[in-house]
Design a protein around this motif. Structure first.
Motif, mmCIF file in Angstrom:
data_model
loop_
_atom_site.group_PDB
_atom_site.id
_atom_site.type_symbol
_atom_site.label_atom_id
_atom_site.label_comp_id
_atom_site.label_asym_id
_atom_site.label_seq_id
_atom_site.Cartn_x
_atom_site.Cartn_y
_atom_site.Cartn_z
ATOM 1 N N UNK A 1 -5.998 -15.545 3.835
ATOM 2 C CA UNK A 1 -7.096 -16.362 3.309
ATOM 3 C C UNK A 1 -7.935 -15.603 2.280
ATOM 4 N N UNK A 2 -7.914 -14.279 2.339
ATOM 5 C CA UNK A 2 -8.745 -13.482 1.439
ATOM 6 C C UNK A 2 -8.061 -13.206 0.096
ATOM 7 N N UNK A 3 -6.768 -13.512 -0.008
ATOM 8 C CA UNK A 3 -5.993 -13.092 -1.171
ATOM 9 C C UNK A 3 -5.992 -14.072 -2.325
ATOM 10 N N UNK A 4 -5.903 -15.357 -2.039
ATOM 11 C CA UNK A 4 -5.735 -16.325 -3.114
ATOM 12 C C UNK A 4 -4.342 -16.214 -3.694
ATOM 13 N N UNK A 5 -4.164 -16.647 -4.936
ATOM 14 C CA UNK A 5 -2.855 -16.617 -5.591
ATOM 15 C C UNK A 5 -2.988 -16.017 -6.979
ATOM 16 N N UNK A 6 -1.887 -15.444 -7.444
ATOM 17 C CA UNK A 6 -1.897 -14.849 -8.775
ATOM 18 C C UNK A 6 -0.522 -14.381 -9.180
ATOM 19 N N UNK A 7 -0.404 -13.962 -10.431
ATOM 20 C CA UNK A 7 0.863 -13.450 -10.941
ATOM 21 C C UNK A 7 1.169 -12.101 -10.295
ATOM 22 N N UNK A 8 2.462 -11.775 -10.235
ATOM 23 C CA UNK A 8 2.913 -10.590 -9.500
ATOM 24 C C UNK A 8 2.237 -9.304 -9.949
ATOM 25 N N UNK A 9 1.958 -9.150 -11.234
ATOM 26 C CA UNK A 9 1.405 -7.896 -11.741
ATOM 27 C C UNK A 9 -0.107 -7.795 -11.583
ATOM 28 N N UNK A 10 -0.742 -8.873 -11.160
ATOM 29 C CA UNK A 10 -2.209 -8.874 -11.080
ATOM 30 C C UNK A 10 -2.713 -8.388 -9.724
ATOM 31 N N UNK A 11 -3.898 -7.760 -9.755
ATOM 32 C CA UNK A 11 -4.523 -7.257 -8.532
ATOM 33 C C UNK A 11 -5.083 -8.400 -7.703
ATOM 34 N N UNK A 12 -4.925 -8.303 -6.402
ATOM 35 C CA UNK A 12 -5.469 -9.334 -5.510
ATOM 36 C C UNK A 12 -6.988 -9.293 -5.475
ATOM 37 N N UNK A 13 -7.548 -8.113 -5.658
ATOM 38 C CA UNK A 13 -9.003 -7.947 -5.620
ATOM 39 C C UNK A 13 -9.462 -7.323 -6.942
ATOM 40 N N UNK A 14 -9.160 -8.000 -8.039
ATOM 41 C CA UNK A 14 -9.436 -7.470 -9.371
ATOM 42 C C UNK A 14 -10.928 -7.483 -9.679
ATOM 43 N N UNK A 15 -11.361 -6.470 -10.438
ATOM 44 C CA UNK A 15 -12.734 -6.428 -10.920
ATOM 45 C C UNK A 15 -12.923 -7.420 -12.055
ATOM 46 N N UNK A 16 -14.095 -7.400 -12.659
ATOM 47 C CA UNK A 16 -14.428 -8.406 -13.672
ATOM 48 C C UNK A 16 -13.520 -8.340 -14.901
ATOM 49 N N UNK A 17 -12.932 -7.179 -15.203
ATOM 50 C CA UNK A 17 -12.061 -7.048 -16.365
ATOM 51 C C UNK A 17 -10.589 -7.007 -15.969
ATOM 52 N N UNK A 18 -10.306 -7.351 -14.719
ATOM 53 C CA UNK A 18 -8.926 -7.391 -14.273
ATOM 54 C C UNK A 18 -8.410 -6.107 -13.677
ATOM 55 N N UNK A 19 -9.200 -5.034 -13.756
ATOM 56 C CA UNK A 19 -8.785 -3.748 -13.210
ATOM 57 C C UNK A 19 -9.279 -3.548 -11.790
ATOM 58 N N UNK A 20 -9.061 -2.346 -11.276
ATOM 59 C CA UNK A 20 -9.511 -2.020 -9.924
ATOM 60 C C UNK A 20 -11.037 -2.050 -9.869
ATOM 61 N N UNK A 21 -11.578 -2.577 -8.794
ATOM 62 C CA UNK A 21 -13.025 -2.651 -8.611
ATOM 63 C C UNK A 21 -13.642 -1.261 -8.748
#
Length: 425
Positions: free
Chosen positions: A311-331
């Protein structure tokens, strides 16, 4: 410094202050002191050198070397600060005015004392990298040992010794080390010991290569676990409060992703860094695959994800972070986000690592065997056992995580114990 360098024009001059020296903001060139006539500092690419100029016997212009300045040098180092340089220059000028011969001891050039601490770290890293490259091409494995942790080790020592990097390595003292050790231990006891281990390995090499006289790191007490032994296990009320607060509202842009990550870590009992770097492509048929080069234990690690984690993950493309920061990188900026979560939840004094301890403690109370709990936490098997036991225990540890997730779900659905007791009264 060549004497011609002393004739550099005044176009680069700016006022000399202690702040300008320490933050290294003076541009290259000659800078004349506005307090003591004749005192000047030459800022070069690598050195900052103090001189005093005066007219000696017969009116002949003379220039004396006073010493060298190292930005942000700790107390008792050989660095000559602004106040000390002024006092030293005044002493020379007073002797000149009194007609007394100026006799001084020429200060040792920093290069005579060996490389700076920062240069020593650079040389060590180059040495290790070169050996590893040679080992790979030659098929050897001994030089490859520890290379996976080398980047983290170098980041750790450089970050914690940033104020000492320009200090000659031989001037770095045991007192300096104890000071840094204690500062780290106040905020992260385990990191204090890790820092000591990383630095000890580097300084052992430095002593063997005669860059320093002796490696005193092993003789300096490690205080991390002894200073603060972490035993924090979150109560049911604290888990409910933190879980609810993870929904925000955070002031930071990364707050939403951070809140989902904290919830996920509480369910899965994994390390913060490993959760923060999780990508959608790492989830296969509802199972999380950690590659051997992506976790601290250095081995492949599979865990089935219970619904509460999914439930915490959502959905996204394979290369994307599940918990991405505002610019798509690691928090980033976990400290700020954690402080906001503490404020929102009203729970303080806990750390992200306590989530793992909380989950493992509940698994223990459920009756799971220690080796299953260690498998969930992905702890390396110590001693001889690590040589002979290589079972992945994928089903057993996934079952344990599912059992904990079910208990956690029940805890979250219960009313706070304080509220329940007050209602019954």
């Amino acid at each position: 410094m060549r004497k011609n360098d002393l004739l550099i024009g005044a176009k680069n001059q700016m006022k000399i202050t202690a702040a300008a020296l320490n933050n290294d903001s003076l541009p290259e060139g000659r800078h004349q002191d506005h307090i003591v006539p004749g005192l000047l500092i030459i800022i070069g690419k690598k050195r900052r050198t103090w001189y005093v100029r005066y007219r000696g016997a017969g009116g002949k212009q003379k220039t004396d070397l006073l010493g060298y300045f190292v930005p942000n040098a700790p107390p008792k180092s050989d660095s000559l600060g602004l106040q000390e340089a002024r006092e030293k220059a005044r002493a020379v000028l007073e002797r000149v005015e009194a007609g007394v011969p100026v006799v001084g001891t020429k200060p040792a050039h920093p290069k005579q004392g060996g490389m700076t601490l920062g240069e020593l770290f650079d040389e060590y890293e180059r040495m290790r990298t070169a050996k590893a490259t040679a080992a790979q091409s030659g098929g050897g494995k001994k030089a490859l040992k520890g290379m996976k942790t080398l980047p983290e080790a170098m980041r750790t020592v450089r970050r914690n010794l940033k104020d000492y990097l320009k200090l000659p390595a031989h001037d770095f003292s045991k007192a300096d080390l104890r000071k840094v050790r204690d500062e780290i231990a106040k905020r992260a006891p385990q990191m204090s010991d890790r820092f000591m281990s990383y630095l000890g390995t580097i300084m052992k090499w430095a002593a063997q290569e005669d860059h320093i006289e002796t490696n005193f790191v092993p003789d300096t007490l490690k205080v991390g676990p002894g200073l603060v032994r972490r035993e924090r296990v979150l109560t049911a009320d604290e888990m409910r409060a933190i879980w609810a607060a993870c929904g925000g509202p955070f002031e930071s842009a990364n707050g939403a992703a951070y809140g989902r990550l904290v919830r996920f870590l509480l369910v899965m009992a994994q390390r913060k860094t490993e959760g923060a770097k999780l990508r959608y492509g790492d989830i296969l048929n509802g199972r999380w695959k950690q590659k051997g080069d992506s976790n601290k234990s250095g081995r492949e690690h599979w865990l089935a994800l219970p619904p509460l984690a999914l439930e915490q993950l959502g959905n996204g493309e394979a290369h994307k972070l599940c918990f991405a920061g505002e610019k798509g990188g690691v928090i980033g900026n976990f400290s700020q986000l954690k402080a906001e979560l503490d404020k929102l939840s009203g729970v303080s004094g806990w750390r992200h690592h306590d989530l793992r301890r909380t989950a493992s403690t509940h698994l223990q109370e459920q009756g799971f065997a220690p080796h299953i709990i260690d498998a969930v936490l992905n702890h390396a098997i110590p001693g001889v056992g690590g040589h002979y036991m290589h079972g992945a225990l994928n089903e057993a540890k996934s079952g344990a995580v599912a059992a904990w997730a079910k208990e956690l779900d029940d805890i979250l659905k219960r009313k706070p114990e304080i509220e329940s007791s007050s209602t019954s009264n």
